[in-house]
Design a protein around this motif. Structure first.
Motif, PDB file in Angstrom:
ATOM      1  N   ASP A 141       0.828  -1.202   0.000  1.00  0.00           N
ATOM      2  CA  ASP A 141       0.000   0.000   0.000  1.00  0.00           C
ATOM      3  C   ASP A 141       0.867   1.258   0.000  1.00  0.00           C
ATOM      4  N   PRO A 142       1.344   1.643  -1.145  1.00  0.00           N
ATOM      5  CA  PRO A 142       2.133   2.867  -1.184  1.00  0.00           C
ATOM      6  C   PRO A 142       1.240   4.063  -0.849  1.00  0.00           C
ATOM      7  N   THR A 143       1.862   5.166  -0.525  1.00  0.00           N
ATOM      8  CA  THR A 143       1.103   6.373  -0.207  1.00  0.00           C
ATOM      9  C   THR A 143       0.161   6.677  -1.368  1.00  0.00           C
ATOM     10  N   PRO A 144      -1.108   6.945  -1.067  1.00  0.00           N
ATOM     11  CA  PRO A 144      -2.051   7.197  -2.153  1.00  0.00           C
ATOM     12  C   PRO A 144      -1.555   8.309  -3.062  1.00  0.00           C
ATOM     13  N   SER A 145      -1.578   8.018  -4.354  1.00  0.00           N
ATOM     14  CA  SER A 145      -1.154   9.049  -5.290  1.00  0.00           C
ATOM     15  C   SER A 145      -2.382   9.723  -5.876  1.00  0.00           C
ATOM     16  N   THR A 146      -3.047   9.029  -6.774  1.00  0.00           N
ATOM     17  CA  THR A 146      -4.256   9.610  -7.367  1.00  0.00           C
ATOM     18  C   THR A 146      -5.399   8.622  -7.168  1.00  0.00           C
ATOM     19  N   PRO A 147      -6.650   9.115  -7.198  1.00  0.00           N
ATOM     20  CA  PRO A 147      -7.786   8.196  -7.061  1.00  0.00           C
ATOM     21  C   PRO A 147      -7.770   7.104  -8.133  1.00  0.00           C
ATOM     22  N   THR A 148      -7.369   7.462  -9.332  1.00  0.00           N
ATOM     23  CA  THR A 148      -7.321   6.476 -10.419  1.00  0.00           C
ATOM     24  C   THR A 148      -6.333   5.370 -10.087  1.00  0.00           C
ATOM     25  N   ASP A 149      -5.187   5.776  -9.543  1.00  0.00           N
ATOM     26  CA  ASP A 149      -4.164   4.801  -9.189  1.00  0.00           C
ATOM     27  C   ASP A 149      -4.676   3.863  -8.094  1.00  0.00           C
ATOM     28  N   GLU A 150      -5.408   4.433  -7.139  1.00  0.00           N
ATOM     29  CA  GLU A 150      -5.960   3.604  -6.055  1.00  0.00           C
ATOM     30  C   GLU A 150      -6.912   2.551  -6.614  1.00  0.00           C
ATOM     31  N   PHE A 151      -7.643   2.935  -7.653  1.00  0.00           N
ATOM     32  CA  PHE A 151      -8.602   1.994  -8.231  1.00  0.00           C
ATOM     33  C   PHE A 151      -7.894   0.922  -9.060  1.00  0.00           C
ATOM     34  N   ILE A 152      -6.991   1.348  -9.916  1.00  0.00           N
ATOM     35  CA  ILE A 152      -6.427   0.369 -10.879  1.00  0.00           C
ATOM     36  C   ILE A 152      -5.344  -0.529 -10.291  1.00  0.00           C
ATOM     37  N   LYS A 153      -4.830  -0.174  -9.107  1.00  0.00           N
ATOM     38  CA  LYS A 153      -3.762  -1.015  -8.536  1.00  0.00           C
ATOM     39  C   LYS A 153      -4.265  -2.448  -8.295  1.00  0.00           C
ATOM     40  N   GLY A 154      -5.559  -2.574  -7.950  1.00  0.00           N
ATOM     41  CA  GLY A 154      -6.111  -3.905  -7.674  1.00  0.00           C
ATOM     42  C   GLY A 154      -6.327  -4.748  -8.931  1.00  0.00           C
ATOM     43  N   LEU A 155      -6.361  -4.061 -10.078  1.00  0.00           N
ATOM     44  CA  LEU A 155      -6.621  -4.789 -11.318  1.00  0.00           C
ATOM     45  C   LEU A 155      -5.394  -5.568 -11.785  1.00  0.00           C
ATOM     46  N   TRP A 156      -4.193  -4.987 -11.595  1.00  0.00           N
ATOM     47  CA  TRP A 156      -3.001  -5.659 -12.119  1.00  0.00           C
ATOM     48  C   TRP A 156      -1.852  -5.667 -11.112  1.00  0.00           C
ATOM     49  N   ARG A 157      -1.355  -4.448 -10.749  1.00  0.00           N
ATOM     50  CA  ARG A 157      -0.123  -4.360  -9.949  1.00  0.00           C
ATOM     51  C   ARG A 157      -0.252  -5.086  -8.602  1.00  0.00           C
ATOM     52  N   GLU A 158      -1.405  -4.972  -7.963  1.00  0.00           N
ATOM     53  CA  GLU A 158      -1.605  -5.628  -6.662  1.00  0.00           C
ATOM     54  C   GLU A 158      -2.812  -6.552  -6.729  1.00  0.00           C
TER      55      GLU A 158
END
Lengths: 228, 216
Positions: free
Chosen positions: B5-22
Motif C-alpha cells: 500500500d504505497p502512499t495514495p497518489s491519485t484516485p485512479t491509481d488507487e482503483f487500478i492497482k487492484g486490477l493488475w499491480r496488486e
C-alpha cells in the motif's frame, strides 16, 4: 526492587459503545434486507418446489396440495404452511404418486429434500435435495452422484401385514454393498451426508407411507370433488 | 500488507492497482478458498466475484467511516461484524435473484466472511484512509478479484465442459477434460495463470531495466 509499571488499562466505555452501536446498526441492516427480500425468496422457493414435484413424479401432469388434518386424513389446501403433501395426477386424473418434503441433520447443516412415493409400486421413485450446505465437492455429491441418485429409481417402502409400519426401514450401506431393494448405496467420501439422506427418508417414510396408504381415498376424492 | 500500500497518489491509481499491480489473486494470492472452489464455471466465478466486490466495497466504506469511532482493541471483532453483516445481505440478495445460483455457490457465500482479502483490506487500508480512497480500493480490489475468478472460471468451463457461460463452443465429438471442473483443475488452472503472469511481469521488468541501461 524495581517493579515494572503495569500498562494503563484501556477505557471500557469506547469499546462497549463501538461494539454495541455497530452491532445494533448491523442488526437493523439485516432485518431491513430480510424483510425486503423475503417475499421474493418465498416465491422463488415455491417455484422451485413446483419444479421439484414434477421431477420426483415424472408421470404426473398436475399436482394438488393436501394438508394432514387433526383427524389423520387429508384435505385440499392452498396454504403453504402445515403438514403438506403434494399429490401428482396423470392426464386421466389418476394418482401417480405423492411428493413429500422431509428434512434432517446432515454433516454441515440441515438437509431439506423432496421425495416421490408411488403407492401402486410401494416404492420411493425420486428424490431431489432442496436445501443443503454440505461440503462442496464431497457432501454435495448427494445431489449429483448418478450412482447414488439411481437408488431412488425404486426404493422399497412396502408396509408390513398390519399396514401400520414399513416392513423394512430404509438403511444406508457402504458403496457397492447394496443387496436389498430397501437399501441405499452410500457414497465413499460423503458417508455422513449419504447416511443422513437414508435416515431422513427412513424417518419420513415410516410416518407418511402408512398414512397415505390408509387414507388414499382422501387424495382421490380431492380430485373427484373438484370435478377435474 | 503494508508494503503493498504505497502512499495514495491519485484516485485512479488507487482503483487500478487492484486490477493488475496488486491483483488480490495473481499477486497477493489472497482468498484462495473461493478462487479454487467455485470457479468451475464462468457464471459461478462472476457471481462470487461480484458478491465479494459488494462486501469489500461496503465493508471498506463503513470501516473507513467509523475508523475514529472504533477503538483499536476491538477493531478486528468490529470488522468481522461489519463483514458478516454484508455477507448476510449478499446471501439474501442472491437467494432472491436466483435460487439455482444460490444453490450452486452453496456454503461459499457464507464463507466470504472468512475471506482474508476482505479483512486484510479493512485492516491494512480502509482503517487508515478516507472514505473515498477506501471505496476506490474496495472497488478496485473487488473488480481485480472478479476478473481473476473469471480468468479461472472461463478456462475451466471451456476445457472441462466445452462451453462458456453455458454456450457450447465445440462440436459434439469434443471430449471434455472433466478434471478441469474438479478441485484438481482449480489448482492446475491457477498454476498456469500464475506462471503466465509472473513471466509477463519478469519480461516487463527486464524491458524496463534495459531501457534504463540504454538511457545511461
Amino acid at each position: 526492587m524495581n517493579e515494572t509499571p503495569l500498562a494503563k488499562p484501556a477505557a471500557a466505555w469506547p469499546m462497549y459503545r463501538a461494539l454495541v452501536g455497530i452491532g445494533m446498526l448491523c442488526g437493523l441492516l439485516i432485518v431491513f434486507v430480510y424483510a425486503g427480500t423475503r417475499p421474493v425468496i418465498e416465491a422463488n422457493r415455491a417455484a422451485a418446489l413446483e419444479r421439484a414435484v414434477f421431477a420426483v413424479l415424472p408421470a404426473a401432469t398436475t399436482r394438488r396440495t393436501f394438508v394432514l388434518t387433526a383427524e389423520g386424513g387429508f384435505e385440499r389446501t392452498a396454504e403453504t404452511r402445515g403438514e403438506l403433501i403434494h399429490a401428482g395426477f396423470d392426464q386421466a386424473g389418476t394418482l401417480v404418486g405423492v411428493a413429500i418434503e422431509a428434512s434432517g441433520m446432515g454433516y454441515a447443516d440441515t438437509i431439506g429434500l423432496l421425495y416421490g412415493y408411488a403407492p401402486e409400486r410401494d416404492a420411493i421413485v425420486g428424490m431431489q435435495v432442496l436445501t443443503s450446505k454440505e461440503t462442496p465437492g464431497l457432501g454435495n455429491k448427494i445431489e449429483t452422484d448418478p450412482d447414488f441418485l439411481a437408488n431412488f429409481d425404486a426404493l422399497d417402502v412396502r408396509l408390513d401385514d398390519s399396514g401400520t409400519s414399513v416392513l423394512n426401514p430404509i438403511e444406508t450401506v457402504k458403496q457397492g454393498k447394496k443387496t436389498d431393494a430397501w437399501q441405499l448405496d452410500g457414497i465413499t467420501g460423503a458417508t455422513v451426508s449419504s447416511k443422513a439422506i437414508g435416515n431422513i427418508l427412513a424417518a419420513s417414510s415410516s410416518r407418511w407411507v402408512p398414512l397415505i396408504k390408509q387414507r388414499r381415498a382422501d387424495l382421490d376424492a380431492g380430485v373427484i370433488n373438484e370435478g377435474s | 500488507m503494508k508494503a503493498l500500500d504505497p502512499t495514495p497518489s491519485t484516485p485512479t491509481d488507487e482503483f487500478i492497482k487492484g486490477l493488475w499491480r496488486e491483483n488480490p489473486v495473481f499477486v497477493q494470492v489472497l482468498g484462495m478458498c473461493p478462487v479454487l472452489a467455485v470457479t468451475n464455471s464462468a457464471i459461478n466465478a462472476i457471481a462470487m466475484g461480484l458478491a465479494t466486490t459488494f462486501v469489500m466495497l461496503m465493508s471498506n466504506t463503513l470501516v473507513s467511516s467509523l475508523r475514529h469511532f472504533i477503538p483499536k482493541q476491538v477493531r478486528i471483532a468490529t470488522y468481522i461484524l461489519i463483514i458478516a453483516t454484508f455477507v448476510t445481505i449478499v446471501d439474501y440478495a442472491i437467494e432472491a435473484i436466483s435460487l439455482d445460483l444460490h444453490k450452486a455457490l452453496g456454503a461459499f457465500i457464507s464463507l466470504i466472511v472468512v475471506n482474508c482479502l476482505i479483512l486484510g483490506r479493512a485492516e491494512a487500508f480502509a482503517s487508515k484512509h478516507s472514505v473515498g480512497y477506501a471505496m476506490l480500493d474496495g472497488l478496485g480490489m473487488g473488480v481485480g478479484f472478479t476478473l481473476a475468478l473469471l480468468c479461472l472460471g472461463g478456462v475451466r468451463e471451456i476445457l472441462g465442459n466445452g462451453s462458456l457461460f453455458g454456450v457450447a463452443l465445440f462440436p459434439a465429438g469434443f471430449e471434455p477434460w472433466v478434471v478441469m471442473i474438479l478441485p484438481g483443475g482449480g489448482f492446475f488452472t491457477l498454476a498456469g495463470w500464475l506462471l503466465l503472469i509472473n513471466h509477463l511481469q519478469r519480461r516487463r521488468q527486464q524491458a524496463s531495466a534495459g531501457m534504463q541501461e540504454v538511457a545511461r
